[in-house]
Scaffold this motif. Structure first.
Motif, PDB file in Angstrom:
ATOM      1  N   GLY A  40     -10.646  66.835 -13.697  1.00 12.35           N
ATOM      2  CA  GLY A  40     -11.077  65.649 -12.600  1.00 12.35           C
ATOM      3  C   GLY A  40     -10.014  66.117 -10.928  1.00 12.35           C
ATOM      4  N   ALA A  41     -10.398  65.251 -10.491  1.00  9.16           N
ATOM      5  CA  ALA A  41      -9.587  65.801  -9.154  1.00  9.16           C
ATOM      6  C   ALA A  41      -7.850  65.128  -9.398  1.00  9.16           C
ATOM      7  N   LEU A  46     -11.185  64.827 -18.122  1.00 11.72           N
ATOM      8  CA  LEU A  46     -12.042  64.180 -17.842  1.00 11.72           C
ATOM      9  C   LEU A  46     -12.372  63.526 -19.296  1.00 11.72           C
ATOM     10  N   SER A  51     -15.210  58.087 -17.604  1.00 16.93           N
ATOM     11  CA  SER A  51     -14.025  58.715 -17.112  1.00 16.93           C
ATOM     12  C   SER A  51     -15.012  57.694 -15.109  1.00 16.93           C
ATOM     13  N   ALA A  53     -16.513  59.163 -11.670  1.00 12.19           N
ATOM     14  CA  ALA A  53     -15.882  59.624 -10.088  1.00 12.19           C
ATOM     15  C   ALA A  53     -16.351  58.710  -9.035  1.00 12.19           C
ATOM     16  N   LEU A  61      -7.708  57.213  -6.287  1.00 12.56           N
ATOM     17  CA  LEU A  61      -7.609  57.725  -7.449  1.00 12.56           C
ATOM     18  C   LEU A  61      -6.847  57.387  -8.302  1.00 12.56           C
ATOM     19  N   GLN A  85     -11.207  58.927 -12.181  1.00 12.84           N
ATOM     20  CA  GLN A  85     -10.319  60.031 -12.156  1.00 12.84           C
ATOM     21  C   GLN A  85     -11.044  61.183 -11.175  1.00 12.84           C
ATOM     22  N   ASP A  86     -11.668  61.181 -10.812  1.00 11.57           N
ATOM     23  CA  ASP A  86     -12.883  62.549  -9.641  1.00 11.57           C
ATOM     24  C   ASP A  86     -13.676  61.562  -8.609  1.00 11.57           C
ATOM     25  N   THR A  87     -13.814  62.682  -7.930  1.00 13.53           N
ATOM     26  CA  THR A  87     -14.448  63.261  -6.764  1.00 13.53           C
ATOM     27  C   THR A  87     -16.091  63.705  -6.785  1.00 13.53           C
TER      28      THR A  87
END
Length: 134
Positions: A40-41, A46, A51, A53, A61, A85-87
Motif C-alpha cells: 500500500g501507500a 495490505l 486494510s 484506501a 495514512l 494503509q493505501d490511497t
C-alpha cells in the motif's frame, strides 16, 4: 466489476476504446511472491479485510478507522477496526474508502459488489491537529 468483465468478453473489439475513454490508469508491478499482500501507500503489505484506501486530505495514512457498514448486497453487518494503509485515485471525500478484500474468487466477487453506504470513525490521539480543508 463482474458486469464490466462480461461486457469486455462480449465486446473485445470495443474494449480498447473503453479503456482509452478514462485517462486514469492504474499501473501494477510484479512483487516477490513471498509478500502476504500488495504494498500500500505506506510501503507495507495490505491485510485482507483489514486494510482500506482513503483520501489523505481527510484521513491520515496509518490511522485506525472503525468501519460500520454491511456486507456487499446484504444487510449482514460489517463492523470492524481497519487501518488506513493505501490511497486511490477515485477515493475522494471524508467518508470514502476502498476495502481490500484480499485474493481469490471470493475476494473478487465481494470486491466487485462492494458499494455500500456506511459510517467511519477515525481514531486519533487527543490533541491531534486535523488539517483544515478548503
Amino acid at each position: 466489476m463482474q458486469g464490466i468483465k462480461a461486457w469486455a468478453k462480449q465486446n473485445p473489439d470495443k474494449l480498447q476504446e473503453l479503456l482509452n475513454y478514462n485517462a486514469s490508469y492504474v499501473f501494477f508491478r510484479e512483487l516477490p511472491r513471498d509478500l502476504p499482500g500488495p504494498l500500500g501507500a505506506l510501503g507495507v503489505p495490505l491485510t485482507a479485510r483489514r486494510s482500506i484506501a482513503v483520501d489523505t486530505l481527510y484521513i491520515p495514512l496509518g490511522a485506525p478507522v472503525f468501519l460500520s457498514t454491511t456486507m456487499p448486497n446484504s444487510r449482514q453487518p460489517l463492523n470492524r477496526l481497519m487501518l488506513a494503509q493505501d490511497t486511490g485515485g477515485a477515493i475522494r471525500g471524508r467518508v470514502r474508502a476502498d476495502f481490500f478484500w484480499g485474493f481469490g474468487e471470493e475476494a473478487a466477487a465481494l470486491a466487485g459488489r462492494m458499494r455500500q453506504s456506511g459510517r467511519m470513525w477515525v481514531l486519533l490521539p487527543n490533541g491531534y491537529a486535523v488539517p483544515a480543508v478548503n
